[in-house]
Scaffold this active site. Sequence first.
Site, PDB file in Angstrom:
ATOM      1  N   MET A 111       0.035   1.144   5.332  1.00 49.13           N
ATOM      2  CA  MET A 111      -0.639   1.464   6.581  1.00 49.13           C
ATOM      3  C   MET A 111      -1.813   0.513   6.796  1.00 49.13           C
ATOM      4  SD  MET A 111      -2.119   5.173   7.769  1.00 49.13           S
ATOM      5  CE  MET A 111      -2.546   5.507   9.468  1.00 49.13           C
ATOM      6  N   HIS A 162      -2.668  -0.927  -3.352  1.00 44.53           N
ATOM      7  CA  HIS A 162      -3.799  -0.017  -3.129  1.00 44.53           C
ATOM      8  C   HIS A 162      -3.596   1.238  -3.968  1.00 44.53           C
ATOM      9  CE1 HIS A 162      -4.278  -1.933   1.127  1.00 44.53           C
ATOM     10  NE2 HIS A 162      -4.828  -2.670   0.180  1.00 44.53           N
ATOM     11  N   SER A 174       0.850  -1.196   0.000  1.00 41.03           N
ATOM     12  CA  SER A 174       0.000   0.000   0.000  1.00 41.03           C
ATOM     13  C   SER A 174       0.884   1.244   0.000  1.00 41.03           C
ATOM     14  CB  SER A 174      -0.944  -0.032   1.207  1.00 41.03           C
ATOM     15  OG  SER A 174      -1.856   1.050   1.163  1.00 41.03           O
ATOM     16  N   THR A 175       0.802   2.062   1.037  1.00 42.40           N
ATOM     17  CA  THR A 175       1.555   3.321   1.081  1.00 42.40           C
ATOM     18  C   THR A 175       3.052   3.066   0.925  1.00 42.40           C
ATOM     19  OG1 THR A 175      -0.094   4.165   2.622  1.00 42.40           O
ATOM     20  CG2 THR A 175       1.948   5.430   2.397  1.00 42.40           C
ATOM     21  N   ASP A 235      -4.370  -4.679   6.142  1.00 49.03           N
ATOM     22  CA  ASP A 235      -4.841  -5.467   5.006  1.00 49.03           C
ATOM     23  C   ASP A 235      -3.740  -6.420   4.547  1.00 49.03           C
ATOM     24  OD1 ASP A 235      -6.588  -6.303   2.989  1.00 49.03           O
ATOM     25  OD2 ASP A 235      -5.738  -4.884   1.550  1.00 49.03           O
TER      26      ASP A 235
END
Length: 360
Positions: free
Chosen positions: A302, A209, A183-184, A305
């Site tokens: 973050m 993401h 993600s991030t 997930d």
Amino acid sequence: MTASVGVLIVDDSAVVRQVLSARLREIPGMKVIGAVPDPVFAIEYMKKTWPDVVVLDLETPRMDGLTFLRKIMEVRPTPVVICSTLTSRNAEVSMEALSAGAVSVIAKPETGLKKFIEDDSGDLVAAVRAAAAAGQRRKARAVPVAAGAGRPGARTAVLTAPSAPRPRSIATAEERLIAIGTSTGGTQALEKVLPALVPGRPGVVVVQHMPERFTAAFAARLDTMCRVRVREAQDGDPVLPGEVLIAAGGRHMEVVRMDTRYRVRVFDGPPVNRHRPSVDVLFRSVAKAAGPDAVGVIMTGMGDDGARGLLEMHRAGAYTVAQDEATCVVHGMPREAVALGAVDRESPLSQIAEVIHQHG
């Protein structure tokens, strides 16, 4: 967050500046220190007060957002969240922004901005929080390791040996599978890992993401950087050796086994862990479809997930890897997976491709 996070908003829309400022001021620990219409104003502002996080539009007067981002990264690297409209051109420029150091990209509609920020700003607020966390990690990395030595209660670094290696699967490349979730900070991480992969090895499926319409541009960018083929996944695509399928933004992706071949199923559905696509959806399907013939990798991001899905892969016999804290932009997702006991090995970003080659 214990300290107040100063946010600077750079957007030529007065509506965005006004409504987003009000929204962020509602968040404990957030402080909007400025809201300006273009980067030239922002530069003058930053000469006096440097923000902890910048929320930046890409289409701004007098200086475009990408040029401004690069100036920030040259002078003083700072977490930047790109807030960009859903257009093909902006998707391509957004990928350049992520490569230049932006933490994440949030898609905003071309119309209905006020309603979007007031009612549907959860992803934007989460992105600012993640950017703030990334900024705190950068500051922590700047502190010498010995600074806390000798103080009562000071934590010391502990070197741990990697877990005992599992026997490598004897399945063919067509029967093996690599699943990656991030993600991030994941766009930069994937730009390190995927170009290091060599053709002929097991197929790779990835959930990053990212907003709808942005993943196609991201896949196209990666394809120019890699020796393996990279593309956005389409429903029914086979997972082939030497190829990487990137989950489409706004849709879930899972792997199913048909005879001796893996295929992806791309489908609509409610968000899982606030995300669509969700890493957990992918990892759980890989646990069922490939079991011990898979490698699962969870990288910077973050939240949590993917942590439970990686645990299912681990229990099914897959080899599981988490990016280590020192090289993560945000350590949330890998940390949660480690805490669940889902991880065979923690590795720095620079070694993840090698680990994939060893076990995939």
